[in-house]
Design a protein around this motif. Sequence first.
Motif, PDB file in Angstrom:
ATOM      1  N   PHE A 116      -3.063   6.106   5.161  1.00 42.62           N
ATOM      2  CA  PHE A 116      -3.647   5.708   3.968  1.00 42.62           C
ATOM      3  C   PHE A 116      -2.828   5.782   2.783  1.00 42.62           C
ATOM      4  N   HIS A 117      -1.820   6.441   2.664  1.00 43.03           N
ATOM      5  CA  HIS A 117      -0.841   6.509   1.715  1.00 43.03           C
ATOM      6  C   HIS A 117      -0.156   5.511   1.595  1.00 43.03           C
ATOM      7  N   THR A 148      -2.113   2.243   0.573  1.00 43.20           N
ATOM      8  CA  THR A 148      -2.300   2.372  -0.853  1.00 43.20           C
ATOM      9  C   THR A 148      -1.287   1.987  -1.713  1.00 43.20           C
ATOM     10  N   ARG A 151      -1.068  -1.437  -3.840  1.00 49.36           N
ATOM     11  CA  ARG A 151      -0.670  -1.415  -5.317  1.00 49.36           C
ATOM     12  C   ARG A 151       0.116  -2.294  -5.547  1.00 49.36           C
ATOM     13  N   ILE A 202      -8.147  -6.248   1.590  1.00 51.75           N
ATOM     14  CA  ILE A 202      -7.241  -5.366   1.824  1.00 51.75           C
ATOM     15  C   ILE A 202      -6.586  -5.239   3.387  1.00 51.75           C
ATOM     16  N   THR A 233      -9.544   2.369   7.084  1.00 53.35           N
ATOM     17  CA  THR A 233      -8.357   2.573   6.047  1.00 53.35           C
ATOM     18  C   THR A 233      -8.548   1.604   4.803  1.00 53.35           C
ATOM     19  N   VAL A 284      -9.052   2.698   0.925  1.00 53.66           N
ATOM     20  CA  VAL A 284      -8.102   2.378  -0.078  1.00 53.66           C
ATOM     21  C   VAL A 284      -9.013   1.791  -1.197  1.00 53.66           C
ATOM     22  N   ARG A 285      -9.690   0.839  -0.792  1.00 55.80           N
ATOM     23  CA  ARG A 285     -10.828   0.263  -1.958  1.00 55.80           C
ATOM     24  C   ARG A 285     -11.344   1.332  -2.806  1.00 55.80           C
ATOM     25  N   ALA A 296     -10.447   4.404  -3.208  1.00 59.94           N
ATOM     26  CA  ALA A 296      -9.276   5.031  -4.231  1.00 59.94           C
ATOM     27  C   ALA A 296      -9.061   4.471  -5.248  1.00 59.94           C
ATOM     28  N   LEU A 297      -8.770   2.920  -5.279  1.00 50.27           N
ATOM     29  CA  LEU A 297      -8.467   1.990  -6.175  1.00 50.27           C
ATOM     30  C   LEU A 297      -9.738   1.982  -7.400  1.00 50.27           C
ATOM     31  N   THR A 310      -5.995   8.954  -5.714  1.00 52.83           N
ATOM     32  CA  THR A 310      -5.247   8.940  -4.347  1.00 52.83           C
ATOM     33  C   THR A 310      -5.518  10.187  -3.631  1.00 52.83           C
TER      34      THR A 310
END
Length: 333
Positions: free
Chosen positions: A284-285, A288, A292, A309, A319, A323-324, A326-327, A332
């Motif tokens: 995930f990190h 992300t 970005r 993504i 995943t 990420v979507r 989180a954005l 995060t």
Amino acid sequence: MSTTTPTPEPSPEDVARGLAELERHLGEQAPHLPVTPPSRPVEADGQTKRVQRLRAEVAEAHQLALLQGDDAPLLVDTAKVRKRRKQAREAARLHELGQDPAMRAWQAARMRRLLVAAAMVSLTLALAWSTAGVQTFAADGAPAWSPSWVFAWLVEPFMSLALLVVVGARAYLGTRGQPIDSPTLVRIEWLFLALTLGMNAWPYLPGVATEFSISRLVLHILGPVVAVAIVTALPIILAAFTRLDHGTEARSGNPLTPLEYRENTTADLDLDPDPGERSDGLGFHFVTAHVRSLIAAGELPPYPSAAAIRRAARCGMDTARAVRDALIEGETR
């Protein structure tokens, strides 16, 4: 001769004394009545019932003003709101279920069976409608209940049964994905339909009928025309069902077809993440951070979709959705 002594006249003192004695006597003989209290007693400090009611009203107003500032009752869902939320959640689940490939295949199979059953019933009724016209042609003016008249009623049924055998076999095999494209069977179907149409229309054609009527001609050829339409259209419809794509493969430009799903993995990323951070199995990190950077470079919009993504980072759909989100939320995990 006797004399009467005159009675002396009472003096004013005697009259006053007698009246006083009379009042005392009447006072002793009269009953003692209770003293009625005043209807609205006034207390020493002025606390009448009216004052007490007004004081209670003022205290109640203060309590209501204090409680009206609390929005807690507005946060509680009413029965109507809960019912509507339940219906919305059910509609969302049904929509999600409707996008499943297995559900789409089941719906297509059910609709195909329904259409085939309706077509066969309509074909049977159309052939039964033409039975009377064929009987009139086959009897050729024979007397009622004579052998020729009776056997004339059997001409249309045995032709219809033969036609239904051919059409039913083609329909059944078409529903199994094995349509029969035999020119011989097509010619047999058209032969039976042409015979039915000709025998229904012949007695009512111009120059043959004693009195020509267009309405009688149309009514007698209606059954064969419907039968021709069904026999022609049914194989085409079944062939279209066999070519249906139920969403097992993604098709661009069709929003109703779900995207191809694959398990989450970070093996396809063009990144070299820290093995310690990759141990979560989702990546995930790293995804992300990669997304970005793509947003900063202008290759992706500020809030890309999960599909964008997934294509850009080549990750799994779970995943990409994480990420979507989180954005959008600006944080995060």
